[in-house]
Write a protein that holds these residues in place. Structure first.
Motif, PDB file in Angstrom:
ATOM      1  N   ASP A 196      35.870  43.862  -0.884  1.00 37.01           N
ATOM      2  CA  ASP A 196      35.851  44.163   0.543  1.00 37.01           C
ATOM      3  C   ASP A 196      35.365  42.925   1.270  1.00 37.01           C
ATOM      4  OD1 ASP A 196      36.688  46.790   0.184  1.00 37.01           O
ATOM      5  OD2 ASP A 196      34.638  47.507  -0.088  1.00 37.01           O
ATOM      6  N   LEU A 197      36.143  42.478   2.220  1.00 33.98           N
ATOM      7  CA  LEU A 197      35.797  41.291   2.981  1.00 33.98           C
ATOM      8  C   LEU A 197      35.498  41.689   4.420  1.00 33.98           C
ATOM      9  CD1 LEU A 197      38.628  38.902   1.712  1.00 33.98           C
ATOM     10  CD2 LEU A 197      36.278  39.041   0.907  1.00 33.98           C
ATOM     11  N   ALA A 198      34.344  41.284   4.904  1.00 27.41           N
ATOM     12  CA  ALA A 198      33.961  41.574   6.279  1.00 27.41           C
ATOM     13  C   ALA A 198      33.084  40.445   6.797  1.00 27.41           C
ATOM     14  CB  ALA A 198      33.213  42.899   6.351  1.00 27.41           C
ATOM     15  N   LEU A 199      33.201  40.192   8.083  1.00 25.58           N
ATOM     16  CA  LEU A 199      32.356  39.177   8.708  1.00 25.58           C
ATOM     17  C   LEU A 199      31.084  39.828   9.231  1.00 25.58           C
ATOM     18  CD1 LEU A 199      34.833  37.014  10.813  1.00 25.58           C
ATOM     19  CD2 LEU A 199      33.920  36.574   8.543  1.00 25.58           C
ATOM     20  N   ALA A 200      30.010  39.090   9.118  1.00 25.55           N
ATOM     21  CA  ALA A 200      28.725  39.489   9.692  1.00 25.55           C
ATOM     22  C   ALA A 200      28.361  38.464  10.756  1.00 25.55           C
ATOM     23  CB  ALA A 200      27.658  39.520   8.595  1.00 25.55           C
ATOM     24  N   ASP A 201      27.647  38.915  11.778  1.00 22.90           N
ATOM     25  CA  ASP A 201      27.132  37.962  12.753  1.00 22.90           C
ATOM     26  C   ASP A 201      26.215  36.987  12.048  1.00 22.90           C
ATOM     27  OD1 ASP A 201      28.487  39.113  14.878  1.00 22.90           O
ATOM     28  OD2 ASP A 201      26.814  40.455  15.391  1.00 22.90           O
ATOM     29  N   TYR A 202      26.082  35.797  12.626  1.00 24.13           N
ATOM     30  CA  TYR A 202      25.212  34.778  12.028  1.00 24.13           C
ATOM     31  C   TYR A 202      23.822  35.360  11.786  1.00 24.13           C
ATOM     32  CZ  TYR A 202      22.605  30.573  11.153  1.00 24.13           C
ATOM     33  OH  TYR A 202      21.793  29.633  10.558  1.00 24.13           O
ATOM     34  N   ASP A 203      23.303  35.085  10.601  1.00 21.24           N
ATOM     35  CA  ASP A 203      21.987  35.588  10.202  1.00 21.24           C
ATOM     36  C   ASP A 203      21.057  34.396   9.992  1.00 21.24           C
ATOM     37  OD1 ASP A 203      19.747  36.635   8.863  1.00 21.24           O
ATOM     38  OD2 ASP A 203      20.945  38.115   7.787  1.00 21.24           O
ATOM     39  N   PRO A 204      19.972  34.301  10.757  1.00 21.81           N
ATOM     40  CA  PRO A 204      19.063  33.160  10.611  1.00 21.81           C
ATOM     41  C   PRO A 204      18.371  33.109   9.247  1.00 21.81           C
ATOM     42  CG  PRO A 204      18.203  34.734  12.213  1.00 21.81           C
ATOM     43  CD  PRO A 204      19.577  35.201  11.849  1.00 21.81           C
ATOM     44  N   THR A 241      28.221  30.120   6.525  1.00 23.59           N
ATOM     45  CA  THR A 241      26.806  30.491   6.682  1.00 23.59           C
ATOM     46  C   THR A 241      25.933  29.295   7.023  1.00 23.59           C
ATOM     47  OG1 THR A 241      26.331  30.283   4.312  1.00 23.59           O
ATOM     48  CG2 THR A 241      27.004  32.481   5.133  1.00 23.59           C
ATOM     49  N   SER A 242      26.467  28.092   6.924  1.00 26.45           N
ATOM     50  CA  SER A 242      25.708  26.884   7.250  1.00 26.45           C
ATOM     51  C   SER A 242      25.901  26.454   8.705  1.00 26.45           C
ATOM     52  CB  SER A 242      26.120  25.731   6.325  1.00 26.45           C
ATOM     53  OG  SER A 242      27.424  25.264   6.645  1.00 26.45           O
ATOM     54  N   VAL A 243      26.666  27.218   9.460  1.00 26.38           N
ATOM     55  CA  VAL A 243      26.991  26.855  10.840  1.00 26.38           C
ATOM     56  C   VAL A 243      26.323  27.855  11.785  1.00 26.38           C
ATOM     57  CG1 VAL A 243      28.843  26.457  12.501  1.00 26.38           C
ATOM     58  CG2 VAL A 243      29.205  25.905  10.077  1.00 26.38           C
ATOM     59  N   PRO A 244      25.245  27.454  12.443  1.00 29.25           N
ATOM     60  CA  PRO A 244      24.565  28.373  13.362  1.00 29.25           C
ATOM     61  C   PRO A 244      25.529  28.945  14.401  1.00 29.25           C
ATOM     62  CG  PRO A 244      23.217  26.441  12.993  1.00 29.25           C
ATOM     63  CD  PRO A 244      24.561  26.170  12.359  1.00 29.25           C
ATOM     64  N   GLY A 245      25.449  30.270  14.575  1.00 32.55           N
ATOM     65  CA  GLY A 245      26.273  30.951  15.568  1.00 32.55           C
ATOM     66  C   GLY A 245      27.623  31.417  15.070  1.00 32.55           C
ATOM     67  N   LEU A 246      28.034  31.028  13.864  1.00 32.95           N
ATOM     68  CA  LEU A 246      29.348  31.385  13.349  1.00 32.95           C
ATOM     69  C   LEU A 246      29.255  32.657  12.508  1.00 32.95           C
ATOM     70  CD1 LEU A 246      32.357  30.607  12.975  1.00 32.95           C
ATOM     71  CD2 LEU A 246      31.650  29.238  11.001  1.00 32.95           C
ATOM     72  N   ALA A 247      30.074  33.642  12.834  1.00 31.00           N
ATOM     73  CA  ALA A 247      30.162  34.833  11.995  1.00 31.00           C
ATOM     74  C   ALA A 247      30.726  34.427  10.641  1.00 31.00           C
ATOM     75  CB  ALA A 247      31.047  35.881  12.657  1.00 31.00           C
ATOM     76  N   ALA A 248      30.279  35.099   9.599  1.00 27.60           N
ATOM     77  CA  ALA A 248      30.678  34.697   8.255  1.00 27.60           C
ATOM     78  C   ALA A 248      30.632  35.873   7.297  1.00 27.60           C
ATOM     79  CB  ALA A 248      29.730  33.610   7.745  1.00 27.60           C
ATOM     80  N   LYS A 249      31.381  35.743   6.211  1.00 26.91           N
ATOM     81  CA  LYS A 249      31.134  36.639   5.091  1.00 26.91           C
ATOM     82  C   LYS A 249      29.721  36.291   4.622  1.00 26.91           C
ATOM     83  CE  LYS A 249      34.371  35.187   2.385  1.00 26.91           C
ATOM     84  NZ  LYS A 249      34.646  33.954   3.117  1.00 26.91           N
ATOM     85  N   PRO A 250      28.899  37.274   4.321  1.00 24.43           N
ATOM     86  CA  PRO A 250      27.518  36.958   3.939  1.00 24.43           C
ATOM     87  C   PRO A 250      27.421  36.412   2.509  1.00 24.43           C
ATOM     88  CG  PRO A 250      27.860  39.320   3.961  1.00 24.43           C
ATOM     89  CD  PRO A 250      29.139  38.703   4.452  1.00 24.43           C
ATOM     90  N   TYR A 306      38.044  28.809  14.370  1.00 23.07           N
ATOM     91  CA  TYR A 306      37.880  29.215  12.979  1.00 23.07           C
ATOM     92  C   TYR A 306      37.432  30.678  12.895  1.00 23.07           C
ATOM     93  CZ  TYR A 306      36.637  28.883   8.052  1.00 23.07           C
ATOM     94  OH  TYR A 306      36.547  29.079   6.701  1.00 23.07           O
ATOM     95  N   GLU A 307      36.499  31.077  13.737  1.00 17.14           N
ATOM     96  CA  GLU A 307      36.043  32.475  13.706  1.00 17.14           C
ATOM     97  C   GLU A 307      37.177  33.428  14.085  1.00 17.14           C
ATOM     98  OE1 GLU A 307      32.791  35.396  15.795  1.00 17.14           O
ATOM     99  OE2 GLU A 307      32.128  33.372  15.231  1.00 17.14           O
TER     100      GLU A 307
END
Length: 190
Positions: A25-33, A62-71, A148-149
């Motif tokens: 299952d692939l899903a994007l999460a909001d950026y997590d600090p 996950t290395s890009v602040p503010g970018l949604a990503a697969k966790p 990209y997002e």
């Protein structure tokens, strides 16, 4: 990939997916600090396993602040000789990672939870440079980060047979962003 002198043996010529194709299952999460904190924990683990002389960098979305990503935390590790697996692979496996992919110029190990992917590339290759170039471009250019997002969100609305197929589908946009990064870099160095 550039061919570097001093390789101990020829590299593999095929792609080996340990465990075969996986549908996830692939899903994007909001950026997590907390993602950078997770990276730091794994950087220490990798450096303890391999020693301080390797390059270890947080890459991927996950290395890009503010970018949604697969966790999933992506980590780049560069080694002097990708074919000399005895210099790094057993050490990473002993540190708790599992081998997932062996392919020309690239090895991938990951955590059993599949939430951290460690990409091993050979130092000095275009591929290793491109990973950092792409990350840095997304960090510095909001328009490319947004493109990209949007691309990832559109692709995740589809069904994918495995993560590799999803990753391959992003390749055109990634290539375009890297092209712009190179053009911008060339303009700054001129």
């Amino acid at each position: 990939m550039s061919i570097l002198r001093g390789r101990r043996r020829p590299d593999v010529t095929t792609v080996e997916l340990v465990g075969g194709i996986e549908q996830r299952d692939l899903a994007l999460a909001d950026y997590d600090p907390r993602w950078p904190e997770t990276y730091v924990e794994h950087e220490r683990r990798i450096r303890d396993a391999l020693g301080g002389a390797v390059r270890v960098e947080h890459t991927g979305s996950t290395s890009v602040p503010g970018l949604a990503a697969k966790p999933i935390i992506d980590i780049l590790v560069t080694v002097q000789d990708i074919t000399a697996e005895e210099d790094y692979l057993d050490q990473l496996l002993d540190a708790g990672y599992e081998l997932r992919t062996r392919e020309p110029g690239h090895r991938l190990v990951r955590t059993p939870a599949r939430d951290v992917h460690v990409h091993v590339l050979e130092a000095g290759t275009q591929e290793a440079q491109d990973v950092v170039l792409f990350r840095d471009r997304l960090r510095s250019e909001p328009a490319d980060r947004d493109l990209y997002e949007r691309t990832k969100r559109a692709l995740l609305s589809q069904d994918w047979s495995d993560m590799n197929a999803y990753s391959d589908a992003k390749s055109e946009v990634i290539a375009e962003i890297k092209r712009r990064a190179r053009t911008s870099s060339d303009a700054h160095s001129a």
